[in-house]
Design a protein around this motif. Structure first.
Motif, PDB file in Angstrom:
ATOM      1  N   LEU A  38       0.988  -1.271  -0.033  1.00  0.00           N
ATOM      2  CA  LEU A  38       0.082  -0.110   0.103  1.00  0.00           C
ATOM      3  C   LEU A  38       0.738   1.444  -0.083  1.00  0.00           C
ATOM      4  N   THR A  39       1.662   1.436   0.960  1.00  0.00           N
ATOM      5  CA  THR A  39       2.604   2.448   1.117  1.00  0.00           C
ATOM      6  C   THR A  39       3.356   2.616  -0.267  1.00  0.00           C
ATOM      7  N   ILE A  40       4.198   1.559  -0.678  1.00  0.00           N
ATOM      8  CA  ILE A  40       5.134   2.004  -1.795  1.00  0.00           C
ATOM      9  C   ILE A  40       4.648   2.072  -3.226  1.00  0.00           C
ATOM     10  N   SER A  41       3.788   0.853  -3.201  1.00  0.00           N
ATOM     11  CA  SER A  41       3.064   0.704  -4.791  1.00  0.00           C
ATOM     12  C   SER A  41       2.044   1.617  -4.984  1.00  0.00           C
ATOM     13  N   ILE A  42       1.347   2.161  -4.108  1.00  0.00           N
ATOM     14  CA  ILE A  42       0.019   2.704  -4.179  1.00  0.00           C
ATOM     15  C   ILE A  42       0.297   4.349  -3.895  1.00  0.00           C
ATOM     16  N   LEU A  43       0.668   4.700  -2.621  1.00  0.00           N
ATOM     17  CA  LEU A  43       1.107   5.923  -2.327  1.00  0.00           C
ATOM     18  C   LEU A  43       2.277   6.633  -3.115  1.00  0.00           C
ATOM     19  N   GLY A  44       3.341   5.875  -3.193  1.00  0.00           N
ATOM     20  CA  GLY A  44       4.345   5.986  -4.249  1.00  0.00           C
ATOM     21  C   GLY A  44       3.936   6.325  -5.470  1.00  0.00           C
ATOM     22  N   ALA A  45       3.311   5.725  -5.860  1.00  0.00           N
ATOM     23  CA  ALA A  45       2.626   5.797  -7.564  1.00  0.00           C
ATOM     24  C   ALA A  45       1.730   7.022  -7.620  1.00  0.00           C
ATOM     25  N   VAL A  46       0.995   7.250  -6.542  1.00  0.00           N
ATOM     26  CA  VAL A  46       0.320   8.613  -6.520  1.00  0.00           C
ATOM     27  C   VAL A  46       1.209   9.760  -6.479  1.00  0.00           C
ATOM     28  N   VAL A  47       2.399   9.884  -5.946  1.00  0.00           N
ATOM     29  CA  VAL A  47       3.148  10.978  -5.943  1.00  0.00           C
ATOM     30  C   VAL A  47       4.067  11.208  -7.210  1.00  0.00           C
ATOM     31  N   ILE A  48       4.270  10.024  -7.853  1.00  0.00           N
ATOM     32  CA  ILE A  48       4.750  10.073  -9.100  1.00  0.00           C
ATOM     33  C   ILE A  48       3.791  10.374 -10.135  1.00  0.00           C
ATOM     34  N   LEU A  49       2.610  10.207 -10.169  1.00  0.00           N
ATOM     35  CA  LEU A  49       1.381  10.519 -11.038  1.00  0.00           C
ATOM     36  C   LEU A  49       1.143  11.988 -10.942  1.00  0.00           C
ATOM     37  N   ALA A  50       1.453  12.604  -9.840  1.00  0.00           N
ATOM     38  CA  ALA A  50       1.152  13.978  -9.416  1.00  0.00           C
ATOM     39  C   ALA A  50       2.410  14.863 -10.141  1.00  0.00           C
ATOM     40  N   SER A  51       3.635  14.335  -9.935  1.00  0.00           N
ATOM     41  CA  SER A  51       4.691  15.035 -10.788  1.00  0.00           C
ATOM     42  C   SER A  51       4.669  15.039 -12.224  1.00  0.00           C
ATOM     43  N   ASP A  52       4.002  13.695 -12.780  1.00  0.00           N
ATOM     44  CA  ASP A  52       4.048  13.560 -14.123  1.00  0.00           C
ATOM     45  C   ASP A  52       2.704  14.501 -14.691  1.00  0.00           C
ATOM     46  N   LEU A  53       1.736  14.598 -14.124  1.00  0.00           N
ATOM     47  CA  LEU A  53       0.655  15.231 -14.256  1.00  0.00           C
ATOM     48  C   LEU A  53       1.061  16.755 -14.453  1.00  0.00           C
ATOM     49  N   SER A  54       1.743  17.216 -13.499  1.00  0.00           N
ATOM     50  CA  SER A  54       2.420  18.606 -13.659  1.00  0.00           C
ATOM     51  C   SER A  54       3.114  18.865 -14.711  1.00  0.00           C
ATOM     52  N   LEU A  55       4.016  17.997 -15.169  1.00  0.00           N
ATOM     53  CA  LEU A  55       4.931  18.013 -16.116  1.00  0.00           C
ATOM     54  C   LEU A  55       4.352  18.127 -17.373  1.00  0.00           C
ATOM     55  N   VAL A  56       3.215  17.285 -17.501  1.00  0.00           N
ATOM     56  CA  VAL A  56       2.324  17.367 -18.670  1.00  0.00           C
ATOM     57  C   VAL A  56       1.494  18.742 -18.938  1.00  0.00           C
ATOM     58  N   LEU A  57       0.903  19.134 -17.786  1.00  0.00           N
ATOM     59  CA  LEU A  57       0.315  20.436 -17.651  1.00  0.00           C
ATOM     60  C   LEU A  57       1.113  21.706 -18.121  1.00  0.00           C
ATOM     61  N   VAL A  58       2.391  21.576 -17.558  1.00  0.00           N
ATOM     62  CA  VAL A  58       3.427  22.854 -18.032  1.00  0.00           C
ATOM     63  C   VAL A  58       3.870  22.652 -19.366  1.00  0.00           C
ATOM     64  N   MET A  59       3.940  21.193 -19.993  1.00  0.00           N
ATOM     65  CA  MET A  59       4.358  21.313 -21.633  1.00  0.00           C
ATOM     66  C   MET A  59       2.850  21.569 -22.295  1.00  0.00           C
ATOM     67  N   ALA A  60       1.861  21.566 -21.772  1.00  0.00           N
ATOM     68  CA  ALA A  60       0.669  21.752 -22.602  1.00  0.00           C
ATOM     69  C   ALA A  60       0.531  23.031 -22.738  1.00  0.00           C
ATOM     70  N   VAL A  61       0.539  23.838 -21.578  1.00  0.00           N
ATOM     71  CA  VAL A  61       0.773  25.522 -21.722  1.00  0.00           C
ATOM     72  C   VAL A  61       1.528  25.932 -22.818  1.00  0.00           C
ATOM     73  N   GLY A  62       2.813  25.405 -22.475  1.00  0.00           N
ATOM     74  CA  GLY A  62       4.059  25.771 -23.505  1.00  0.00           C
ATOM     75  C   GLY A  62       3.660  25.599 -25.068  1.00  0.00           C
ATOM     76  N   LEU A  63       3.100  24.196 -25.293  1.00  0.00           N
ATOM     77  CA  LEU A  63       2.514  24.280 -26.629  1.00  0.00           C
ATOM     78  C   LEU A  63       1.411  24.858 -26.957  1.00  0.00           C
ATOM     79  N   LEU A  64       0.542  25.204 -26.131  1.00  0.00           N
ATOM     80  CA  LEU A  64      -0.527  25.946 -26.670  1.00  0.00           C
ATOM     81  C   LEU A  64      -0.337  27.252 -27.081  1.00  0.00           C
ATOM     82  N   VAL A  65       0.906  27.821 -26.206  1.00  0.00           N
ATOM     83  CA  VAL A  65       1.080  29.139 -26.547  1.00  0.00           C
ATOM     84  C   VAL A  65       1.900  29.155 -28.117  1.00  0.00           C
ATOM     85  N   VAL A  66       2.585  28.154 -28.312  1.00  0.00           N
ATOM     86  CA  VAL A  66       3.397  28.039 -29.629  1.00  0.00           C
ATOM     87  C   VAL A  66       2.488  27.769 -30.634  1.00  0.00           C
ATOM     88  N   ASP A  67       1.512  26.756 -30.652  1.00  0.00           N
ATOM     89  CA  ASP A  67       0.746  26.430 -31.562  1.00  0.00           C
ATOM     90  C   ASP A  67      -0.760  25.493 -31.164  1.00  0.00           C
TER      91      ASP A  67
END
Length: 198
Positions: free
Chosen positions: A1-30
């Motif tokens: 529970l701790t490593i596989s679920i909570l750890g994955a949730v933390v990684i998901l949050a970081s990847d979602l924020s990365l996708v959001l930042v890239m989405a904003v950058g790409l939306l500005v360009v095209d």
């Protein structure tokens, strides 16, 4: 529970924020190419998740069950060691251990292989999407605009696709870990509901 679920949730949050930042950058360009690229990759990731999530859950539940069965057999052999020698049941236990480990190995091997399917499908989709986009852009637009659109798509594909793949893999990891944790959670609930008479 701790490593596989909570750890994955933390990684998901970081990847979602990365996708959001890239989405904003790409939306500005095209905006058009960015939105199209995101829809393309998200649809593929959702399709892959739906395709493999039930199998991952089944495999992880099976891994947990075979591990528990194997541990129970080990305890049984250790507690009844003299009896197993007197009754000459060592060959039986060896055969049972072998069957259990073989089943575990099959489940674990398939579970380890599933993420590779998503990886190769997503990488292939980047190449196929680039070919289709470049063909349509060179037909409909001038060369300069077509190359710029293709460059934006490739930038999105090479940076966004791995992040989306990690998000999809994280969701699969959570799904599989929750299947493995189900037995423990059910046992914890039974223990919680169990009351000792005074």
């Amino acid at each position: 529970l701790t490593i596989s679920i909570l750890g994955a949730v933390v990684i998901l949050a970081s990847d979602l924020s990365l996708v959001l930042v890239m989405a904003v950058g790409l939306l500005v360009v095209d905006p058009t190419t960015a939105i199209g690229s995101f829809i393309f990759f998200v649809v593929i990731a959702i399709f892959l998740y739906r395709l493999s999530s039930t199998r991952v859950r089944f495999l992880n539940a099976s891994i947990a069950e075979t591990t528990i069965r194997g541990n129970e057999k080990i305890v049984e052999v250790l507690t009844n060691y003299r009896e197993s020698i007197v009754r000459n049941r060592r060959a039986y236990y060896a055969k049972e251990f072998g069957k259990n480990r073989l089943a575990y190995s099959r489940f674990a091997a398939e579970n380890a292989f599933i993420p590779n399917i998503s990886k190769y499908v997503l990488e292939s989709s980047v190449v196929i999407g680039a070919i289709l986009l470049s063909a349509t852009q060179f037909i409909l637009q001038d060369a300069r605009h077509a190359v710029a659109t293709l460059a934006i798509f490739l930038a999105a594909g090479t940076r966004v696709a791995p992040a989306i793949l990690r998000i999809q893999q994280g969701l699969l990891q959570i799904k599989g870990a929750s299947a493995q944790a189900d037995l423990t959670l059910k046992l914890a609930q039974e223990v919680e509901n169990y009351s000792i008479a005074p």
